[in-house]
Structure formats: C-alpha cells, structure tokens
Design a protein around this motif. Structure first.
Motif, short mmCIF file in Angstrom:
data_model
loop_
_atom_site.label_atom_id
_atom_site.label_comp_id
_atom_site.label_asym_id
_atom_site.label_seq_id
_atom_site.Cartn_x
_atom_site.Cartn_y
_atom_site.Cartn_z
N TRP A 78 0.85 -1.20 0.00
CA TRP A 78 0.00 0.00 0.00
C TRP A 78 0.88 1.25 0.00
CZ3 TRP A 78 -0.33 3.86 3.75
CH2 TRP A 78 0.29 3.60 4.98
N LEU A 80 0.71 5.92 -0.64
CA LEU A 80 -0.14 7.10 -0.49
C LEU A 80 -1.26 7.08 -1.51
CD1 LEU A 80 2.33 10.10 0.15
CD2 LEU A 80 0.71 9.08 1.75
N PRO A 85 -4.42 1.26 3.99
CA PRO A 85 -3.28 1.56 4.86
C PRO A 85 -3.30 0.70 6.12
CG PRO A 85 -4.95 3.24 5.11
CD PRO A 85 -5.45 2.30 4.05
N ALA A 86 -2.16 0.59 6.78
CA ALA A 86 -2.05 -0.15 8.04
C ALA A 86 -2.46 0.77 9.19
CB ALA A 86 -0.61 -0.61 8.23
N PRO A 88 -2.24 1.39 13.04
CA PRO A 88 -1.51 0.97 14.23
C PRO A 88 -2.40 1.00 15.48
CG PRO A 88 -0.96 3.23 13.71
CD PRO A 88 -1.90 2.78 12.64
N VAL A 91 -3.96 4.25 16.75
CA VAL A 91 -5.13 4.81 16.08
C VAL A 91 -6.39 4.01 16.42
CG1 VAL A 91 -6.18 5.28 13.81
CG2 VAL A 91 -3.77 5.81 14.21
N HIS B 527 -14.30 12.71 -0.67
CA HIS B 527 -13.90 11.39 -0.21
C HIS B 527 -12.61 10.87 -0.85
CE1 HIS B 527 -16.82 10.16 2.73
NE2 HIS B 527 -17.72 10.84 2.04
N VAL B 530 -10.18 12.20 1.41
CA VAL B 530 -10.25 11.54 2.72
C VAL B 530 -9.35 10.32 2.72
CG1 VAL B 530 -11.74 10.11 4.18
CG2 VAL B 530 -12.55 12.33 3.39
N MET B 531 -9.40 9.56 1.61
CA MET B 531 -8.58 8.34 1.53
C MET B 531 -7.10 8.71 1.50
SD MET B 531 -10.75 5.76 -0.90
CE MET B 531 -10.48 6.67 -2.41
N TRP B 532 -6.76 9.73 0.74
CA TRP B 532 -5.36 10.16 0.68
C TRP B 532 -4.87 10.59 2.06
CZ3 TRP B 532 -1.52 10.58 -3.07
CH2 TRP B 532 -1.87 10.19 -4.36
N GLN B 534 -6.01 9.67 4.97
CA GLN B 534 -5.88 8.49 5.84
C GLN B 534 -4.53 7.82 5.60
OE1 GLN B 534 -9.41 6.27 4.76
NE2 GLN B 534 -10.55 7.01 6.54
N ARG B 535 -4.19 7.64 4.34
CA ARG B 535 -2.91 6.97 4.04
C ARG B 535 -1.73 7.83 4.50
NH1 ARG B 535 -5.22 6.41 -1.41
NH2 ARG B 535 -6.49 4.54 -1.43
N ALA B 536 -1.82 9.12 4.29
CA ALA B 536 -0.71 10.01 4.68
C ALA B 536 -0.53 10.00 6.20
CB ALA B 536 -0.96 11.42 4.18
N LEU B 538 -1.60 7.75 8.41
CA LEU B 538 -1.23 6.44 8.96
C LEU B 538 0.20 6.08 8.59
CD1 LEU B 538 -4.63 4.67 8.32
CD2 LEU B 538 -3.63 5.28 10.52
N LYS B 539 0.66 6.53 7.45
CA LYS B 539 2.07 6.30 7.08
C LYS B 539 2.98 6.98 8.09
CE LYS B 539 4.81 6.63 2.79
NZ LYS B 539 5.25 5.25 2.66
N ASN B 541 2.06 7.46 11.18
CA ASN B 541 1.64 6.99 12.51
C ASN B 541 0.97 8.11 13.30
OD1 ASN B 541 1.32 4.94 14.28
ND2 ASN B 541 3.48 4.78 14.85
N ARG B 542 0.10 8.86 12.61
CA ARG B 542 -0.56 9.99 13.26
C ARG B 542 -2.08 9.81 13.26
NH1 ARG B 542 2.78 15.00 10.49
NH2 ARG B 542 4.70 14.72 11.69
N SER B 543 -2.73 10.77 13.92
CA SER B 543 -4.16 10.64 14.20
C SER B 543 -5.03 10.93 12.97
CB SER B 543 -4.52 11.62 15.33
OG SER B 543 -5.91 11.79 15.41
N LEU B 544 -6.23 10.33 12.98
CA LEU B 544 -7.22 10.60 11.94
C LEU B 544 -8.36 11.48 12.46
CD1 LEU B 544 -7.52 6.97 10.49
CD2 LEU B 544 -6.27 8.88 9.50
#
Lengths: 121, 607
Positions: A78, A80, A85-86, A88, A91, B527, B530-532, B534-536, B538-539, B541-544
């Motif tokens: 996966w 950007l 996405p993973a 953790p 979250v 939306h 939104v997906m972008w 989320q990936r950014a 989580l990559k 390791n931050r909050s949504l």
C-alpha cells in the motif's frame, strides 16, 4: 427443596450471565460501529461494510485473527496513492478492533437478488 | 420581469422530438450545416453608414454553425456581444449568460460531446481566461473542440483607464497555449476572417481540441469594409491509418487466439460506436471500454474482456497504455495502438501519460481507420478461423454474463442502507428512465455503467478530461442543452463538492429552461482526499481525528434543494431513506418533461 433452590440459583446465574453476555455483545457492537465511523472505515467500505472504493466487509466478515492482521498490515504494497493503509494500535486499539469486527459480523445479509425487483436483468 | 428567450427549440419541439425520432440529427457533422457562400457571393452588405466589424465577425460565427454563445459578459468583447443580440437577433448564436468563465467553457465541453461541434465561448483576455483555464484544460485532455474568443485591448493608446490595463495583455493566449491546439491575435478584419475559419478547422480536426482567438476591442468597433468576405471552410477529413498498417494489424488480429480491444475515446461519433460493434463482432473479441466516451454498448455480449490473458491487444485512442504494454511484454503478447494523439501533442502538461512500449504504433484517428480495418479482417477470416472466432465469442459472452450477474449481486449489498447506497440510487433512476430517450450526461458513480443498458452514443459522454473538480455541473447543463432539440431526458448524478465549485450553472439552467434532472450524490466530504489523508496520516503513525476538519463538507450540511431553489431550479430533498427515492424521481422526471431543470438532493454513502 435444597436441590430446587440450587437449580434456581444456577438458572439465575446462567440467565444473568447470558444477559450480561448479551449486553456485553450489544455494547461491543455499538462501540464497534462508533469506532468504525470515527476512524473513517466507511470512507472506503461504506457505513454498513457493503463496500465502495474498497472491498465488502460484511456479511461473511473475516475471523478476528485474519481481520486484525489485515487492519494492522494493510494491503501488500500500500502507498499514499492506493491500497488499504495499516492502522496501528495508537489509532485503533485491539479491543476497539475486536468491537469493529463484532459490528461488521452483526450486519445482516442482503435479500437475495432475485427478490429485488429493481435488480431484475 | 420579462422572461429570457428560451433556447433555440421551443418546448413543443422538445416534447415532439422524442416521437419523431431524431436519428439523423444524432450524427455529428464535420462541416457546418449552413451553406457556404461562394467567393463571388460574399454575403456582406456594403459599408455605408458604418456597419461595425463585429457584425461581420458574427456573420463568420454564423457560417460556422455556432448555435450558442456562452459567456460571462465583459466589455472587451462587447462589440461581438451587441452584434449577437441586435444584429443577429440573438439566434444562431443565441447568447447564454454564465456566471463564471469556467462554467462557460465546461458547458461548451458537455455541449460539444453531444452535438459533435463547438459553440462560441467569449471571455476577457486576462481575468476571463484565468477563470476559464481549468475547464479549458479539461477539454484539452478530453480532445473536445472549444472555440474560445478572448477580448483584448491590443493598443496601449486605446486603453481607457486602469481597468483596461488590468484586462489587457501583450500575448493573451499565452496563458492557455499549453492546452490549446492553436491561437491567434489577428491584426485586421481580413486576418480575423481567415483566422476565425482556420481556428474552427483546427479545433475540429482529430485529435480535436480547444483553440483561442484573441479579438481586439477596437477592431470590433471599426467599420467593416465593403469587400470583406468570409473564407470558405473545409474541415480536413480525419486522418486514417495507411493501407500497409491496416493490413499488418488485421493479420495480427485474425491470427490471434485471444485478441482484446481496449478503447477510451475511439467512438468520436455515433457512427464510431456502430463501427466498434462491427469490429468486435468481426473478431468475436472482447472490448474493454474505459469510457471516456461510450465506445461500446454496455450489455453487448462482447462488452468486457481480459487484457491480462490477451495475446494481441488493439488499443484505440487509449489513455495510459504503459501498464498494459508492460504486462503484455512480460507474456510476449503484442500491443497495437491507433491514436490521433501521435499527430499532435504538447509537452508542458503531462497529460500524454507514461511512455507505452507498443509493437505497432499507428498515428491515425481510430474511428476513421475502422472501416478499412473491419473490411480487411473480414477478407482474411476464412472458414476455419470463423469457427474459432465463434467459440471465442461464446467464451467471452459467458464471462461477461457472469460479470453482469456479479454486478447485480454486488449492488444488493447496502440496498436499504441510510445514507442511500449509490447502487440503490442508480437503479431507482434506471427503473424510471429505461423506457425513455435518456442521456446520462455526467456522473462519477459507476453503477449506471455496470447495470444500465447503454446502447447509443449520446447516452454517456465520459468524465472530466483532466479530472478537474467543477466540470460536472456545467458540463451536464451544456450536454442537456445539446440534447434538448432531440427531446432527450438528460440526467446527472452530481457530486456535491463539484457543484460547490460552480453552482451558478444551475442558474443558467433555470434561466434558459434547460431540462435536466440533477440527482445529488451528497456524500458530505471530498472522499477521494479523505482516503489520501488516511494513508498520509497512517504512514506517519498519526491521528485521523481531524479528517472531517480537513475534508468534510458537513457541519453545516449544505441544503442543495434550497440552493437550487434560490437559483431558480425546482428541487426536493434531502432524502436519506431509499424508500423515498421513487416518488421524488417520478416528480423530477415529470418536471423535466415539461422542459425545466429539477434537482433532487440525496444523501448518499461515501462511494
């Protein structure tokens, strides 16, 4: 008399345990729906796990170990730009993840396609 | 308040159009219908008391069969505008007021994809062109002819104050040159005449695209000379593949065990759609349609195929072919492309996509090349091959039948959900459209293309060419305007974020009584982003938690029904319960059949 009382006590305990279990299960489902929506799963999977930009999650939800692994690892490769996405534990924690799974598993299957007139070929 | 003139076809004609059958009108014309005066018979009155040059300019536009003039009014082309209204009687072209130049151009985009010809679009050279730029880029990427006139004050001595200087440029078309095929800034009326006709010719030659003509404000006010004449128009015939290339491709395809056709913008016209069917049936090959136009009927047995299993891929006016070509190379499959884009490309904007390593690259218009290719395939197909083709066709048809069945099953999930599933929304619409002459003029939702029965070219015109947000609302109004004379019911599934870019398109639809049913896909967020996000997040390791802050379109929720009504469009909603859809759609179609626009606000699932 004593055996009857004992049986009643046991029955009460069991009923109480079942009720507690039902409440716990209900609470888990409710919490699971809340977390599912707050974390944003519905953006790709829909509010009832029916799919959308990503795969369907309900019914036939993955067993908890596989479900957890999928969420924790994301889809292979996966990025950007694409893929799941993973997520953790910071979250969404393990307990909340189990509740999400419980929520998805509680969702009913849709009616058979043949019973939906608007979907007739 | 006096009502504005309706578009060129009155409502009775609109309603009658469905009954009389407008098949002939569906065929896009390469050359304008208006008769071209011979050189000796220039239809220009002698200049006696000062006939303004802009009258002559409008005569040129008439000769180019410009049905409409879309514009946000501006002083720099006032001469032309006045001539349209008073000299030409506001007919052919009819002036259509738009509230933003992006709307003008996007409307022209939607119109051209239905009508097969451009309208006149006018804008200020600086601020107007800037507003129009994104929509122009959408059209450039989508190979759509846009005829843009930019009013400018060329001579500094003629600029009457600060605003004139702000609205003038030395080279006005420079701003849009990277995504137009051609531009000019004529220095005389004779020069204008030739450039105006040449611009049309270039716009309409595949690969089609936008052109820009800068017109000096002062020139519009000059007197047209007595000997001013309109040049004769002759649009080049589309470039077709040469016979040698055709022979080679046909040989490859007939010898292939599993050929697959991929198409993006192959069917430029309704004739192109028919040719695609002939081609597929001649080969009994599956067609993978990425639907930047409607290239193939969606329920045809050969609609669909497996590129991954193809030994020969024929790509007709494809988009990004690089992945297909790379994967084909890995399994020793052949790839042939036929596309006019090889004949004209620019380099700054990267819409030309990644380089595709194909085996045979033919620089030609796909639609124009199909008749010869089909004939050659038929000539080469002998008895034994014919039987092989028949068996292949049966396999492809069976796979496509299973795929359609799966789509029906997929659509059933979330069927009764609230917010409304996009599958449910699409099928509620289909139930009431399928027996009408309909046109799905814009929509981001894919369910119609998976489940409706698309058979005619005008029933789908693709998406925004550059995926620029703000295309759908105006393009759908422009397409509906082109559909009007044919009596078609135009319907759009309108993304909420897109409408908010240019909601003034609704006002234009109301003012000119453009019949269109606009069904909102109101999912209350951007939306895709939104997906972008989320990936950014989580990559990293931050909050949504702040997703809605950054990308939500709620809190407050936009009331699209009230918005539409404020702009003169009848509306209902918001609807969150799918059981309420049927009645709302029925009401909406009744309004549209009366010749008016109507909006239904539906709160939908995210995707």
């Amino acid at each position: 008399m004593k055996p009857l009382l004992a049986a009643c006590a046991l029955f009460s305990l069991a009923a109480g345990a079942a009720a507690q279990s039902a409440r716990t299960e209900r609470a888990a489902i409710e919490n699971g729906e809340r977390v599912y929506l707050s974390v944003g799963c519905q953006a790709c999977h829909g509010t009832v796990g029916h799919g959308g930009a990503a795969r369907r999650l309900a019914p036939n939800t993955l067993p908890l170990p596989a479900f957890t692994a999928w969420v924790r690892n994301g889809s292979p490769g996966w990025s950007l730009a694409s893929g799941m996405p993973a997520f953790p534990p910071s979250v969404v924690g393990d307990a909340d993840l189990a509740d999400i799974r419980a929520y998805l598993a509680s969702l009913p299957a849709p009616p058979p396609v043949a019973e939906i007139p608007l979907l007739a070929p | 308040m006096e009502k504005p003139p309706k578009p060129n076809v009155d409502r009775r004609s609109f309603l009658a159009g469905a009954a009389t059958g407008a098949a002939a009108a569906l065929i896009a014309k390469q050359t304008p219908a208006a008769a071209q005066p011979a050189a000796e018979e220039a239809a220009v009155e002698p200049s006696a008391a000062g006939r303004p040059a802009s009258d002559f300019m409008v005569d040129i536009f008439k000769s180019l069969d410009m049905e409409y003039m879309f514009s946000m009014c501006a002083s720099s082309f006032m001469g032309i505008h006045e001539s349209v209204l008073n000299y030409a009687g506001n007919r052919n072209p009819q002036s259509i007021t738009c509230t933003h130049e992006e709307i003008s151009v996007a409307m022209a985009n939607g119109y051209a994809k239905i009508a097969g010809k451009p309208v006149l679009v006018c804008a200020h050279a600086t601020v107007g062109a800037q507003h129009a730029a994104m929509a122009l880029y959408d059209a450039w990427c989508d190979r759509v002819p846009i005829y843009l006139v930019l009013g400018n004050t060329n001579d500094a001595a003629d600029r009457q104050g600060e605003v004139f200087w702000l609205h003038s440029a030395q080279d006005p078309a420079a701003l849009v040159r990277d995504f137009t095929k051609w531009d000019d800034n004529p220095a005389s009326l004779t020069h204008f005449a030739e450039s105006a006709v040449r611009a049309y010719k270039i716009a309409m030659t595949p690969p089609m695209g936008p052109v820009a003509l800068v017109v000096d404000e002062k020139m519009q006010e000059e007197h047209a000379p007595a000997d001013a004449r309109m040049p004769k128009l002759s649009v080049p015939t589309p470039p077709a593949a040469d016979s040698g290339a055709i022979a080679e491709v046909a040989k490859l395809l007939v010898a292939a065990e599993n050929p697959v056709i991929v198409a993006s913008r192959a069917a430029r016209t309704p004739a192109g759609l028919a040719l695609m069917v002939e081609l597929a049936e001649a080969l009994q090959a599956g067609v993978v349609d990425s639907r930047r136009r409607l290239n193939f009927p969606t329920r045809h047995p050969l609609c669909g195929g497996s590129v991954a299993e193809a030994d020969v891929v024929l790509a007709l006016e494809p988009g990004d072919l690089s992945n297909v070509a790379r994967q084909a190379r890995q399994r020793n499959a052949k790839v042939v492309s036929i596309t006019a884009t090889h004949l004209f490309q620019r380099s700054n904007y990267q819409d030309f996509q990644r380089y595709a390593e194909v085996d045979l690259s033919i620089a030609a218009d796909a639609e124009a090349s199909l008749p010869a290719l089909i004939e050659e395939i038929r000539r080469l197909t002998t008895g034994a091959r014919r039987e092989t083709f028949r068996q292949r066709g049966e396999r492809v048809a069976e796979a496509n039948r299973r795929s359609f069945e799966q789509a029906r099953v997929d659509a059933s999930y979330g069927w009764d959900a609230s917010p409304v599933s996009t599958a449910r929304l699409s099928m509620e619409l289909w139930a009431q459209l399928k027996n009408e002459d309909w046109s799905y003029v814009t929509g981001w939702v894919n369910w119609p293309l998976r489940l409706w029965d698309f058979t005619q070219h005008h029933q789908y015109i693709g998406r925004a060419g550059a995926e620029g947000v703000g295309y759908y609302a105006p393009a759908s109004v422009g397409a509906a305007l082109a559909n009007l004379k044919h009596g078609r019911i135009s319907v759009s599934i309108q993304p909420d974020g897109d409408l908010m870019v240019a909601p003034g398109a609704l006002w234009t639809a109301a003012k000119y009584q453009v019949p269109i049913l606009i069904v909102m896909q109101n999912n209350r967020a951007y939306h895709q982003e939104v997906m972008w996000f989320q990936r950014a997040a989580l990559k990293r390791n931050r909050s949504l938690e702040l997703t809605q802050e950054g990308f939500g379109l709620g809190n407050p929720n936009i009331d699209f029904a009230k918005l539409a009504e404020s702009l003169g469009v009848g509306a209902s909603g918001p609807i969150s319960d799918p059981k309420d859809l049927a009645a709302a759609i029925r009401r909406g179609i009744a309004v549209v059949k009366r010749g008016e626009p109507y909006l239904i606000d539906v709160v939908t699932q995210p995707r």
